[in-house]
Write a protein that holds these residues in place. Structure first.
Motif, PDB file in Angstrom:
ATOM      1  N   SER A 192      42.322  40.330  20.849  1.00 54.48           N
ATOM      2  CA  SER A 192      41.806  39.849  21.959  1.00 54.48           C
ATOM      3  C   SER A 192      42.633  39.160  22.795  1.00 54.48           C
ATOM      4  CB  SER A 192      40.588  38.776  21.386  1.00 54.48           C
ATOM      5  OG  SER A 192      40.919  37.973  20.753  1.00 54.48           O
ATOM      6  N   GLY A 193      42.165  38.564  24.063  1.00 56.69           N
ATOM      7  CA  GLY A 193      43.064  37.781  25.000  1.00 56.69           C
ATOM      8  C   GLY A 193      43.157  36.349  24.057  1.00 56.69           C
ATOM      9  N   LYS A 194      42.266  36.089  23.188  1.00 58.49           N
ATOM     10  CA  LYS A 194      42.487  34.641  22.947  1.00 58.49           C
ATOM     11  C   LYS A 194      43.762  34.850  21.692  1.00 58.49           C
ATOM     12  CE  LYS A 194      40.313  31.195  19.985  1.00 58.49           C
ATOM     13  NZ  LYS A 194      39.031  30.721  19.378  1.00 58.49           N
ATOM     14  N   GLU A 195      43.580  35.816  20.941  1.00 57.86           N
ATOM     15  CA  GLU A 195      44.812  35.924  20.084  1.00 57.86           C
ATOM     16  C   GLU A 195      46.192  36.107  20.589  1.00 57.86           C
ATOM     17  OE1 GLU A 195      42.787  37.886  16.085  1.00 57.86           O
ATOM     18  OE2 GLU A 195      42.762  39.231  17.943  1.00 57.86           O
ATOM     19  N   GLY A 196      46.209  36.917  22.036  1.00 59.30           N
ATOM     20  CA  GLY A 196      47.400  36.853  22.645  1.00 59.30           C
ATOM     21  C   GLY A 196      47.895  35.645  23.249  1.00 59.30           C
ATOM     22  N   ALA A 197      47.070  34.984  23.517  1.00 57.62           N
ATOM     23  CA  ALA A 197      47.308  33.542  23.999  1.00 57.62           C
ATOM     24  C   ALA A 197      47.953  32.822  22.774  1.00 57.62           C
ATOM     25  CB  ALA A 197      46.075  32.704  24.755  1.00 57.62           C
ATOM     26  N   LEU A 198      47.229  32.908  21.554  1.00 60.71           N
ATOM     27  CA  LEU A 198      47.706  32.076  20.471  1.00 60.71           C
ATOM     28  C   LEU A 198      49.168  32.714  20.084  1.00 60.71           C
ATOM     29  CD1 LEU A 198      44.475  31.954  18.567  1.00 60.71           C
ATOM     30  CD2 LEU A 198      45.725  29.855  19.641  1.00 60.71           C
ATOM     31  N   ALA A 199      49.334  33.823  20.172  1.00 64.15           N
ATOM     32  CA  ALA A 199      50.716  34.491  19.934  1.00 64.15           C
ATOM     33  C   ALA A 199      51.664  33.991  20.830  1.00 64.15           C
ATOM     34  CB  ALA A 199      50.459  35.939  19.867  1.00 64.15           C
ATOM     35  N   ALA A 200      51.518  33.870  21.961  1.00 63.01           N
ATOM     36  CA  ALA A 200      52.197  33.256  23.098  1.00 63.01           C
ATOM     37  C   ALA A 200      52.662  31.884  22.712  1.00 63.01           C
ATOM     38  CB  ALA A 200      51.687  33.441  24.386  1.00 63.01           C
ATOM     39  N   ARG A 201      51.868  31.139  22.464  1.00 63.59           N
ATOM     40  CA  ARG A 201      52.080  29.528  22.302  1.00 63.59           C
ATOM     41  C   ARG A 201      53.075  29.679  20.946  1.00 63.59           C
ATOM     42  NH1 ARG A 201      45.933  28.221  22.439  1.00 63.59           N
ATOM     43  NH2 ARG A 201      45.361  28.954  24.946  1.00 63.59           N
ATOM     44  N   ARG A 202      52.953  30.163  19.973  1.00 66.14           N
ATOM     45  CA  ARG A 202      53.663  30.317  18.885  1.00 66.14           C
ATOM     46  C   ARG A 202      54.997  30.646  19.249  1.00 66.14           C
ATOM     47  NH1 ARG A 202      52.999  33.724  13.361  1.00 66.14           N
ATOM     48  NH2 ARG A 202      54.459  34.945  14.087  1.00 66.14           N
ATOM     49  N   PHE A 203      55.275  31.872  19.924  1.00 69.48           N
ATOM     50  CA  PHE A 203      56.514  32.335  20.447  1.00 69.48           C
ATOM     51  C   PHE A 203      57.184  31.197  21.232  1.00 69.48           C
ATOM     52  CE2 PHE A 203      54.595  36.827  20.359  1.00 69.48           C
ATOM     53  CZ  PHE A 203      54.842  36.938  18.841  1.00 69.48           C
ATOM     54  N   LEU A 204      56.489  30.699  22.125  1.00 69.21           N
ATOM     55  CA  LEU A 204      56.903  29.748  22.834  1.00 69.21           C
ATOM     56  C   LEU A 204      57.410  28.224  22.229  1.00 69.21           C
ATOM     57  CD1 LEU A 204      54.623  30.057  26.126  1.00 69.21           C
ATOM     58  CD2 LEU A 204      57.145  30.572  26.030  1.00 69.21           C
ATOM     59  N   GLU A 205      56.866  28.097  21.135  1.00 68.77           N
ATOM     60  CA  GLU A 205      57.212  26.911  20.199  1.00 68.77           C
ATOM     61  C   GLU A 205      58.632  27.094  19.327  1.00 68.77           C
ATOM     62  OE1 GLU A 205      53.627  26.242  18.323  1.00 68.77           O
ATOM     63  OE2 GLU A 205      52.459  25.442  20.051  1.00 68.77           O
ATOM     64  N   MET A 206      58.934  28.122  19.340  1.00 69.69           N
ATOM     65  CA  MET A 206      59.906  28.465  18.425  1.00 69.69           C
ATOM     66  C   MET A 206      61.281  27.840  18.903  1.00 69.69           C
ATOM     67  SD  MET A 206      59.372  32.586  17.305  1.00 69.69           S
ATOM     68  CE  MET A 206      57.998  32.901  16.358  1.00 69.69           C
ATOM     69  N   PRO A 207      62.249  27.340  18.252  1.00 71.61           N
ATOM     70  CA  PRO A 207      63.512  26.935  18.590  1.00 71.61           C
ATOM     71  C   PRO A 207      64.404  27.875  19.385  1.00 71.61           C
ATOM     72  CG  PRO A 207      63.091  26.169  16.352  1.00 71.61           C
ATOM     73  CD  PRO A 207      62.005  27.295  16.822  1.00 71.61           C
ATOM     74  N   SER A 208      64.153  29.053  19.001  1.00 72.12           N
ATOM     75  CA  SER A 208      65.085  30.228  19.578  1.00 72.12           C
ATOM     76  C   SER A 208      63.921  31.276  19.898  1.00 72.12           C
ATOM     77  CB  SER A 208      65.902  31.045  18.462  1.00 72.12           C
ATOM     78  OG  SER A 208      66.608  32.037  19.121  1.00 72.12           O
TER      79      SER A 208
ATOM     80  N   SER B 175      47.275  38.267  28.302  1.00 70.48           N
ATOM     81  CA  SER B 175      47.125  36.991  27.843  1.00 70.48           C
ATOM     82  C   SER B 175      48.612  36.280  27.693  1.00 70.48           C
ATOM     83  CB  SER B 175      46.185  36.727  26.548  1.00 70.48           C
ATOM     84  OG  SER B 175      44.963  36.974  26.961  1.00 70.48           O
ATOM     85  N   VAL B 176      49.476  37.090  27.026  1.00 66.20           N
ATOM     86  CA  VAL B 176      50.614  36.599  26.779  1.00 66.20           C
ATOM     87  C   VAL B 176      51.494  36.271  28.130  1.00 66.20           C
ATOM     88  CG1 VAL B 176      53.107  37.154  26.145  1.00 66.20           C
ATOM     89  CG2 VAL B 176      51.297  37.692  24.723  1.00 66.20           C
ATOM     90  N   ILE B 177      51.445  37.007  29.066  1.00 66.34           N
ATOM     91  CA  ILE B 177      51.847  36.562  30.374  1.00 66.34           C
ATOM     92  C   ILE B 177      51.386  35.524  31.300  1.00 66.34           C
ATOM     93  CG2 ILE B 177      52.016  37.446  32.899  1.00 66.34           C
ATOM     94  CD1 ILE B 177      52.100  40.363  31.757  1.00 66.34           C
ATOM     95  N   GLN B 178      50.082  35.433  30.929  1.00 64.39           N
ATOM     96  CA  GLN B 178      49.313  34.189  31.521  1.00 64.39           C
ATOM     97  C   GLN B 178      49.745  32.933  30.970  1.00 64.39           C
ATOM     98  OE1 GLN B 178      45.215  35.554  31.054  1.00 64.39           O
ATOM     99  NE2 GLN B 178      45.210  36.452  33.409  1.00 64.39           N
ATOM    100  N   GLU B 179      50.079  32.957  29.423  1.00 62.48           N
ATOM    101  CA  GLU B 179      50.328  31.820  28.826  1.00 62.48           C
ATOM    102  C   GLU B 179      51.581  31.310  28.963  1.00 62.48           C
ATOM    103  OE1 GLU B 179      49.463  28.572  26.172  1.00 62.48           O
ATOM    104  OE2 GLU B 179      48.014  29.842  27.233  1.00 62.48           O
ATOM    105  N   VAL B 180      52.669  32.301  29.062  1.00 57.47           N
ATOM    106  CA  VAL B 180      53.953  32.053  29.333  1.00 57.47           C
ATOM    107  C   VAL B 180      53.976  31.490  30.880  1.00 57.47           C
ATOM    108  CG1 VAL B 180      56.189  33.290  29.702  1.00 57.47           C
ATOM    109  CG2 VAL B 180      54.974  33.905  27.846  1.00 57.47           C
ATOM    110  N   LYS B 181      53.506  32.097  31.846  1.00 60.87           N
ATOM    111  CA  LYS B 181      53.413  31.461  33.059  1.00 60.87           C
ATOM    112  C   LYS B 181      53.084  29.973  33.237  1.00 60.87           C
ATOM    113  CE  LYS B 181      52.277  33.875  36.439  1.00 60.87           C
ATOM    114  NZ  LYS B 181      51.233  35.266  37.465  1.00 60.87           N
ATOM    115  N   ARG B 182      52.078  29.838  32.542  1.00 62.46           N
ATOM    116  CA  ARG B 182      51.357  28.417  32.314  1.00 62.46           C
ATOM    117  C   ARG B 182      52.331  27.324  31.893  1.00 62.46           C
ATOM    118  NH1 ARG B 182      48.844  25.058  29.135  1.00 62.46           N
ATOM    119  NH2 ARG B 182      49.704  26.015  27.140  1.00 62.46           N
ATOM    120  N   THR B 183      52.976  27.730  31.269  1.00 62.20           N
ATOM    121  CA  THR B 183      54.030  26.625  30.760  1.00 62.20           C
ATOM    122  C   THR B 183      55.333  26.495  31.525  1.00 62.20           C
ATOM    123  OG1 THR B 183      55.402  28.311  29.195  1.00 62.20           O
ATOM    124  CG2 THR B 183      53.555  27.297  28.226  1.00 62.20           C
ATOM    125  N   GLY B 184      55.458  27.189  32.711  1.00 59.76           N
ATOM    126  CA  GLY B 184      56.463  27.229  33.496  1.00 59.76           C
ATOM    127  C   GLY B 184      57.621  28.293  33.500  1.00 59.76           C
TER     128      GLY B 184
END
Length: 351
Positions: free
Chosen positions: A232-248, A263-272
């Motif tokens: 789902s779109g919600k799960e895609g956003a959650l995945a993106a957040r986890r990836f973005l929080e990784m040290p690497s 959703s990954v694209i939208q979440e990545v863009k939201r964080t700048g």
């Protein structure tokens, strides 16, 4: 005093025969444009039928011939582009061949899929085309079609436990193609948003991703795989957040469908962060929205319409050629990588 509405009774061939003072068999043959009935009488019968609102009971007539000209389709979600495109392909082929299509939606529920199958059995459908629900892991309700000599064709989410005809794409090869595209633009740390691993197509897409990494000597890290229930779109956003929080952070993501990829694209863009410069993204299915999202999504085109066409041809062939001695056959539909802006960054060159 209120008058109770009376339901209008259905016009019968016998009533029409009495009006025109001919036999019911004459009316029946005229309605079928039989050459034994004169042109004038045929015209009179059709004119009267239209005036009275008479419609022949084609279902009853077909049942007398042991044929309903009905093809049942069981799908998980009619509101998904892949499913609606496949249905369009099925209906195009079925209509040209003189068949009607009735559609049942399981909503990814095993119990509802069982009820869909029961309804199709009781409707005496000539053949069935099915795409499995997410919850389905028992196939007795589908085995009933085979046991009653009702042609059954699976497409996309197929059942390998039953010996039936199938229409699929090479999900393993398509996933390799998508992952190797990310590698080709310089991505070294590639994540994957995986579908429900009870479903064979999502297991194959995960394996294709892993094989592409292996062949290119890239590390396979469990933390880079995010498992979902239904992509789902919600799960895609959650995945993106986890990836973005990784040290690497990952510099590329392959998603098992377009919904999660968007959703990954939208979440990545939201964080700048930027797509594709900071994180390139590839989806799967080439849905219309993949063109609308900014940047437009690189994706795998799985040719759902063609898949539906192939499934319809398969089931009609079994209906019309029951003597054909082929227990099971698998058709593999082509797939294509559609490259768009979500991966269009400059390729890295070797030092």
């Amino acid at each position: 005093m209120l008058r109770q509405a009376m339901k209008r009774s259905k016009v019968t061939i016998k009533e029409m025969a009495e009006r025109l003072k001919v036999s019911p068999s004459t009316i029946s043959r005229a309605l079928q444009n039989h050459p034994s009935i004169g042109k004038k009488m045929t015209q009179e019968v059709h004119k009267l039928a239209e005036k009275l609102g008479y419609y022949p009971n084609s279902l009853a007539a077909n049942l007398r011939r042991n044929k309903t000209n009905l093809i049942g389709v069981i799908i998980p979600r009619i509101d998904r582009h892949f499913q609606s495109s496949a249905i369009s392909g099925i209906e195009e082929v079925a209509s040209k061949a003189g068949y009607y299509v009735v559609i049942f939606q399981s909503n990814n529920s095993y119990e509802r899929e069982k009820e869909n199958a029961r309804m199709l059995m009781s409707s005496q459908a000539d053949g069935v085309i099915a795409c499995l629900a997410m919850e389905t892991n028992n196939y007795d309700h589908l085995l009933a079609f085979k046991n009653n000599n009702v042609p059954l064709v699976f497409f996309d989410r197929v059942c390998y436990e039953l010996e039936t005809h199938k229409v699929v794409i090479d999900d393993f090869g398509a996933a390799m193609k998508a992952t190797e595209h990310l590698i080709s633009i310089g991505c070294k740390r590639i994540a994957h948003v995986a579908g429900n691993q009870q479903i064979a197509i999502f297991r194959d897409r995960l394996r294709g991703y892993q094989e592409a990494l292996r062949r290119n000597n890239l590390a396979q890290e469990d933390e880079l795989i995010y498992y979902t229930e239904d992509l789902s779109g919600k799960e895609g956003a959650l995945a993106a957040r986890r990836f973005l929080e990784m040290p690497s952070r990952p510099d590329g993501v392959f998603c098992s469908n377009d919904t999660s990829a968007i959703s990954v694209i939208q979440e990545v863009k939201r964080t700048g962060c930027k797509v594709p410069d900071d994180m390139a993204v590839v989806g799967f299915s080439n849905t219309p929205v993949s063109l609308i999202v900014e940047p437009a999504l690189t994706t795998i085109d799985d040719h759902a319409f063609e898949m539906g066409q192939a499934a319809a041809r398969m089931v009609i062939r079994q209906i019309e050629q029951p003597q054909e001695d082929i227990a099971s056959e698998t058709i593999i539909i082509r797939n294509d990588l559609v490259v768009r802006e979500s991966t269009l960054k400059q390729k890295l060159t070797a030092d």
